[in-house]
Motif scaffolding. Structure first.
Motif, PDB file in Angstrom:
ATOM      1  N   PRO A  48     -32.878  69.352  58.936  1.00  0.00           N
ATOM      2  CA  PRO A  48     -33.822  68.873  57.925  1.00  0.00           C
ATOM      3  C   PRO A  48     -35.149  69.616  58.097  1.00  0.00           C
ATOM      4  CG  PRO A  48     -33.551  67.235  59.673  1.00  0.00           C
ATOM      5  CD  PRO A  48     -32.607  68.354  59.986  1.00  0.00           C
ATOM      6  N   ALA A  49     -35.613  70.259  57.028  1.00  0.00           N
ATOM      7  CA  ALA A  49     -36.867  71.036  57.077  1.00  0.00           C
ATOM      8  C   ALA A  49     -37.648  70.823  55.788  1.00  0.00           C
ATOM      9  CB  ALA A  49     -36.557  72.514  57.286  1.00  0.00           C
ATOM     10  N   GLY A  50     -37.568  69.594  55.270  1.00  0.00           N
ATOM     11  CA  GLY A  50     -38.186  69.346  53.967  1.00  0.00           C
ATOM     12  C   GLY A  50     -39.421  68.473  54.040  1.00  0.00           C
ATOM     13  N   GLY A  51     -39.979  68.284  55.245  1.00  0.00           N
ATOM     14  CA  GLY A  51     -41.149  67.418  55.386  1.00  0.00           C
ATOM     15  C   GLY A  51     -42.444  68.156  55.065  1.00  0.00           C
ATOM     16  N   SER A  52     -43.539  67.367  54.972  1.00  0.00           N
ATOM     17  CA  SER A  52     -44.831  67.998  54.656  1.00  0.00           C
ATOM     18  C   SER A  52     -45.730  68.084  55.876  1.00  0.00           C
ATOM     19  CB  SER A  52     -45.522  67.206  53.550  1.00  0.00           C
ATOM     20  OG  SER A  52     -45.675  65.871  53.991  1.00  0.00           O
ATOM     21  N   GLY A  53     -45.314  67.462  56.988  1.00  0.00           N
ATOM     22  CA  GLY A  53     -46.066  67.565  58.237  1.00  0.00           C
ATOM     23  C   GLY A  53     -47.458  66.975  58.143  1.00  0.00           C
ATOM     24  N   GLU A  54     -47.525  65.781  57.573  1.00  0.00           N
ATOM     25  CA  GLU A  54     -48.845  65.152  57.381  1.00  0.00           C
ATOM     26  C   GLU A  54     -49.634  65.003  58.678  1.00  0.00           C
ATOM     27  OE1 GLU A  54     -49.471  61.344  55.286  1.00  0.00           O
ATOM     28  OE2 GLU A  54     -47.974  62.172  53.893  1.00  0.00           O
ATOM     29  N   PRO A  61     -46.739  73.116  55.686  1.00  0.00           N
ATOM     30  CA  PRO A  61     -45.803  72.237  56.406  1.00  0.00           C
ATOM     31  C   PRO A  61     -45.512  72.815  57.794  1.00  0.00           C
ATOM     32  CG  PRO A  61     -45.031  72.685  54.169  1.00  0.00           C
ATOM     33  CD  PRO A  61     -46.204  73.574  54.397  1.00  0.00           C
ATOM     34  N   LYS A  62     -45.470  71.947  58.795  1.00  0.00           N
ATOM     35  CA  LYS A  62     -45.466  72.446  60.185  1.00  0.00           C
ATOM     36  C   LYS A  62     -44.307  73.392  60.493  1.00  0.00           C
ATOM     37  CE  LYS A  62     -43.373  68.110  61.626  1.00  0.00           C
ATOM     38  NZ  LYS A  62     -43.603  66.819  62.279  1.00  0.00           N
ATOM     39  N   GLN A  63     -43.168  73.210  59.812  1.00  0.00           N
ATOM     40  CA  GLN A  63     -42.027  74.103  60.098  1.00  0.00           C
ATOM     41  C   GLN A  63     -42.334  75.563  59.740  1.00  0.00           C
ATOM     42  OE1 GLN A  63     -42.121  71.457  58.270  1.00  0.00           O
ATOM     43  NE2 GLN A  63     -40.952  71.545  56.399  1.00  0.00           N
ATOM     44  N   ALA A 118     -34.096  69.904  49.873  1.00  0.00           N
ATOM     45  CA  ALA A 118     -34.417  68.733  50.690  1.00  0.00           C
ATOM     46  C   ALA A 118     -34.507  67.501  49.795  1.00  0.00           C
ATOM     47  CB  ALA A 118     -35.740  68.955  51.399  1.00  0.00           C
ATOM     48  N   GLY A 119     -34.516  66.319  50.412  1.00  0.00           N
ATOM     49  CA  GLY A 119     -34.689  65.075  49.664  1.00  0.00           C
ATOM     50  C   GLY A 119     -36.066  64.498  49.943  1.00  0.00           C
ATOM     51  N   VAL A 120     -36.341  63.330  49.370  1.00  0.00           N
ATOM     52  CA  VAL A 120     -37.686  62.759  49.532  1.00  0.00           C
ATOM     53  C   VAL A 120     -37.892  62.137  50.915  1.00  0.00           C
ATOM     54  CG1 VAL A 120     -38.233  62.392  47.099  1.00  0.00           C
ATOM     55  CG2 VAL A 120     -36.980  60.637  48.359  1.00  0.00           C
ATOM     56  N   ARG A 124     -32.456  61.688  53.368  1.00  0.00           N
ATOM     57  CA  ARG A 124     -31.918  62.270  52.125  1.00  0.00           C
ATOM     58  C   ARG A 124     -31.734  63.780  52.289  1.00  0.00           C
ATOM     59  NH1 ARG A 124     -30.836  58.959  48.259  1.00  0.00           N
ATOM     60  NH2 ARG A 124     -31.936  56.965  48.119  1.00  0.00           N
ATOM     61  N   SER A 125     -32.639  64.406  53.025  1.00  0.00           N
ATOM     62  CA  SER A 125     -32.491  65.849  53.285  1.00  0.00           C
ATOM     63  C   SER A 125     -31.205  66.107  54.074  1.00  0.00           C
ATOM     64  CB  SER A 125     -33.690  66.375  54.082  1.00  0.00           C
ATOM     65  OG  SER A 125     -34.868  66.261  53.332  1.00  0.00           O
ATOM     66  N   ILE A 126     -30.985  65.275  55.083  1.00  0.00           N
ATOM     67  CA  ILE A 126     -29.769  65.428  55.899  1.00  0.00           C
ATOM     68  C   ILE A 126     -28.528  65.211  55.036  1.00  0.00           C
ATOM     69  CG2 ILE A 126     -28.453  64.386  57.798  1.00  0.00           C
ATOM     70  CD1 ILE A 126     -31.247  63.759  59.094  1.00  0.00           C
ATOM     71  N   HIS A 151     -30.176  68.466  63.571  1.00  0.00           N
ATOM     72  CA  HIS A 151     -31.255  68.884  64.473  1.00  0.00           C
ATOM     73  C   HIS A 151     -32.539  69.142  63.678  1.00  0.00           C
ATOM     74  CE1 HIS A 151     -33.069  70.537  68.060  1.00  0.00           C
ATOM     75  NE2 HIS A 151     -33.550  71.511  67.305  1.00  0.00           N
ATOM     76  N   ASP A 152     -33.630  68.440  64.037  1.00  0.00           N
ATOM     77  CA  ASP A 152     -34.904  68.657  63.337  1.00  0.00           C
ATOM     78  C   ASP A 152     -35.320  70.117  63.433  1.00  0.00           C
ATOM     79  OD1 ASP A 152     -35.215  66.012  62.653  1.00  0.00           O
ATOM     80  OD2 ASP A 152     -36.348  65.509  64.464  1.00  0.00           O
ATOM     81  N   ALA A 153     -35.750  70.662  62.291  1.00  0.00           N
ATOM     82  CA  ALA A 153     -36.184  72.065  62.262  1.00  0.00           C
ATOM     83  C   ALA A 153     -37.428  72.292  63.108  1.00  0.00           C
ATOM     84  CB  ALA A 153     -36.471  72.472  60.819  1.00  0.00           C
TER      85      ALA A 153
HETATM   86  N1  LIG Z   1     -38.296  64.426  53.246  1.00  0.00           N
HETATM   87  C1  LIG Z   1     -38.166  64.980  54.450  1.00  0.00           C
HETATM   88  C2  LIG Z   1     -39.011  64.611  55.526  1.00  0.00           C
HETATM   89  C3  LIG Z   1     -38.838  65.199  56.780  1.00  0.00           C
HETATM   90  N2  LIG Z   1     -37.889  66.150  56.938  1.00  0.00           N
HETATM   91  C4  LIG Z   1     -37.734  66.870  58.217  1.00  0.00           C
HETATM   92  O1  LIG Z   1     -37.433  65.984  59.273  1.00  0.00           O
HETATM   93  C5  LIG Z   1     -37.873  66.522  60.515  1.00  0.00           C
HETATM   94  C6  LIG Z   1     -38.564  65.495  61.395  1.00  0.00           C
HETATM   95  O2  LIG Z   1     -39.484  64.718  60.652  1.00  0.00           O
HETATM   96  P1  LIG Z   1     -41.050  64.577  60.910  1.00  0.00           P
HETATM   97  O3  LIG Z   1     -41.431  65.058  62.227  1.00  0.00           O
HETATM   98  O4  LIG Z   1     -41.420  63.181  60.545  1.00  0.00           O
HETATM   99  O5  LIG Z   1     -41.630  65.622  59.826  1.00  0.00           O
HETATM  100  P2  LIG Z   1     -42.630  65.428  58.656  1.00  0.00           P
HETATM  101  O6  LIG Z   1     -42.148  64.354  57.731  1.00  0.00           O
HETATM  102  O7  LIG Z   1     -42.824  66.766  58.056  1.00  0.00           O
HETATM  103  O8  LIG Z   1     -43.977  64.992  59.441  1.00  0.00           O
HETATM  104  P3  LIG Z   1     -45.008  63.852  59.061  1.00  0.00           P
HETATM  105  O9  LIG Z   1     -44.272  62.562  59.282  1.00  0.00           O
HETATM  106  O10 LIG Z   1     -46.130  64.054  60.012  1.00  0.00           O
HETATM  107  O11 LIG Z   1     -45.411  64.056  57.625  1.00  0.00           O
HETATM  108  C7  LIG Z   1     -38.787  67.689  60.159  1.00  0.00           C
HETATM  109  O12 LIG Z   1     -38.107  68.905  60.467  1.00  0.00           O
HETATM  110  C8  LIG Z   1     -39.015  67.531  58.697  1.00  0.00           C
HETATM  111  O13 LIG Z   1     -39.234  68.780  58.014  1.00  0.00           O
HETATM  112  C9  LIG Z   1     -37.050  66.498  55.856  1.00  0.00           C
HETATM  113  O14 LIG Z   1     -36.187  67.342  56.018  1.00  0.00           O
HETATM  114  N3  LIG Z   1     -37.228  65.908  54.650  1.00  0.00           N
END
Ligand SMILES: Nc1ccn([C@@H]2O[C@H](COP(=O)(O)OP(=O)(O)OP(=O)(O)O)[C@@H](O)[C@H]2O)c(=O)n1
Ligand SMILES: O=P(O)(O)OC[C@@H](O)[C@@H](O)[C@@H](O)CO
Length: 397
Positions: A48-54, A61-63, A118-120, A124-126, A151-153
């Motif tokens: 999963p690599a769809g997060g925003s890394g808030e 995004p941190k990835q 990715a999903g929301v 959902r991304s997984i 595995h988290d990206a």
């Molecule tokens: N809708 C989302 C949210 C998260 N992830 C992924 O899940 C992994 C672990 O999540 P987390 O550390 O919580 O990432 P973020 O959601 O990006 O960070 P934050 O909670 O700080 O916004 C990350 O590789 C992130 O990119 C994802 O694929 N889809």
């Protein structure tokens, strides 16, 4: 976007290796012939690599945040690619980052990667990644695996042994109260809705997730430490064993006693040096005993450029000269050496960090030893820090 290098960098294993290794020792790490060999399960990974890394607090995004100028996710992909029995790696990224991700795959020559939207939420991304593996789509190269590693990206330091334990456990184990009590959220979901057996496997301390900004700095330190453990000394003479260049080599070996210091020669056919490059040595000290020019360094730089070694990590090259007290004035020599700036600028584009080091060679034996020790300290620091701000500098010991 920078153009992708012409040929892949030195790397171990490929997808053919994947099949060979899965069929033999990798999923049977003891290699014990006496035990009946079980069929290796087909394994894929979903990242999963769809997060925003808030929580990172930066717009990227941190990835995709750079570590030594390479995006974090590329390190995670590299760690999974090295495991040759993982057949497919499915990465879930948002539509807006799809092109960025494709650029990363191309630039760093990642293999066996497929992309899905990715999903929301992370789950959902997984789920999207799992669907891509489960569906028998006619235009897809993916085949349905028996075991999928999630595995988290943003966990770049995953090792083969823990993945092996997880895959083996996924095939063999049932679920315990302990698992239920201390399980991570993924495990609990699997138990609740999947009606499957599950097992909690202990990971290594390096499996932490990059979440906050400080984690990026920690990851960078770990990576720098890892690539500083192997130094190659290239000397333009093998003869005179008593020459000061060999003293420098000895001092480096003594001072950096946990580091592997080896010698390579640039005399054709340079096989030992080619081998050292293939072994992924990212640090070179070019000791110029015979001359005050860049010929030897240039040959080394050409070999490094051809090898593509610097695609994944910055390579440090330090060109060392001895300033003999007898050879004043230095005017002409210094003018030669000032060319280092142009060389350094050119090779920096290929991720090679070139610096010069002048070691003063006084008549007094004690002072000479002090110069050599100072030189060794500078070399160790340049390698450890990999500071691109020092590129093209002539340092003096
Ligand atoms: N809708 C989302 C949210 C998260 N992830 C992924 O899940 C992994 C672990 O999540 P987390 O550390 O919580 O990432 P973020 O959601 O990006 O960070 P934050 O909670 O700080 O916004 C990350 O590789 C992130 O990119 C994802 O694929 N889809
Ligand atoms: O949001 P947090 O940083 O606390 O944790 C996220 C983790 O739970 C998640 O990344 C998975 O590894 C766990 O299944």
């Amino acid at each position: 976007m920078e153009p992708a290098p012409a040929a892949p960098g030195p790397r171990l294993g490929d997808s053919r290796g994947a099949e060979r290794a899965a069929a033999s020792s990798s999923l049977n790490p003891t290699g014990a012939e006496a035990q009946p060999r079980r069929r290796a399960p087909a394994v894929a990974a979903v990242l999963p690599a769809g997060g925003s890394g808030e929580r990172m607090g930066v717009p990227t995004p941190k990835q995709f945040c750079p570590i030594l100028e390479r995006p974090l996710i590329s390190y995670t992909l590299q760690a999974l690619e090295r495991v040759c029995w993982i057949k497919d790696i499915v990465v879930a990224v948002t539509g807006e980052n799809m092109d960025t991700m494709k650029g990363i795959i191309q630039k760093y020559q990642h293999q066996r990667i497929s992309l899905v939207e990715a999903g929301v939420t992370r789950h959902r991304s997984i789920f999207n990644g799992l669907k891509a593996l489960a569906e028998d789509q006619p235009d897809s190269n993916l085949s349905k695996p028996e075991v999928v590693i999630i595995h988290d990206a943003v966990r770049p330091f995953v090792e083969e042994d823990v993945l092996l334990k997880v895959v083996t456990a996924a095939k063999e184990h049932g679920c315990s109260d302990y698992d239920l009590e201390f399980g991570t959220e993924c495990l609990q979901l699997a138990l609740k809705y999947g009606h499957i057996n599950a097992k909690l496997v202990e990971g290594s301390p390096d499996l932490w997730k990059v979440t906050y900004k400080r984690d990026l700095y920690a990851a960078e330190s770990i990576i720098k430490e890892r690539i500083s453990q192997y130094i190659c000394i290239v000397m333009d003479t093998k003869e005179d064993e008593n020459h000061v260049g060999h003293h420098l080599e000895e001092i480096l070996k003594n001072e950096l006693n946990h580091v592997k210091v080896t010698s390579g020669a640039l005399c054709p056919p340079c096989r030992d040096l080619e081998q050292i490059i293939l072994e992924q040595c990212y640090n070179y000290v070019c000791v110029n005993v015979m001359s005050f020019d860049f010929e030897e360094t240039r040959r080394l730089l050409n070999m490094l450029k051809e090898s593509n070694l610097s695609v994944l990590y910055p390579v440090v090259v330090i060109s060392v000269y001895f300033l003999d007290y007898k050879s004043v004035p230095f005017d002409q020599k210094m003018e030669n050496l000032m060319q280092i700036r142009d060389y350094a600028k050119e090779v920096k584009k290929r991720n090679i960090l070139l610096c010069g080091l002048l070691i003063y060679y006084p008549q007094d034996e004690q002072k000479l030893q002090a110069s050599l020790r100072q030189g060794a300290t500078i070399i160790a620091t340049l390698i450890k820090e990999r500071n691109s701000g020092l590129v093209g500098q002539l340092l003096v010991a």
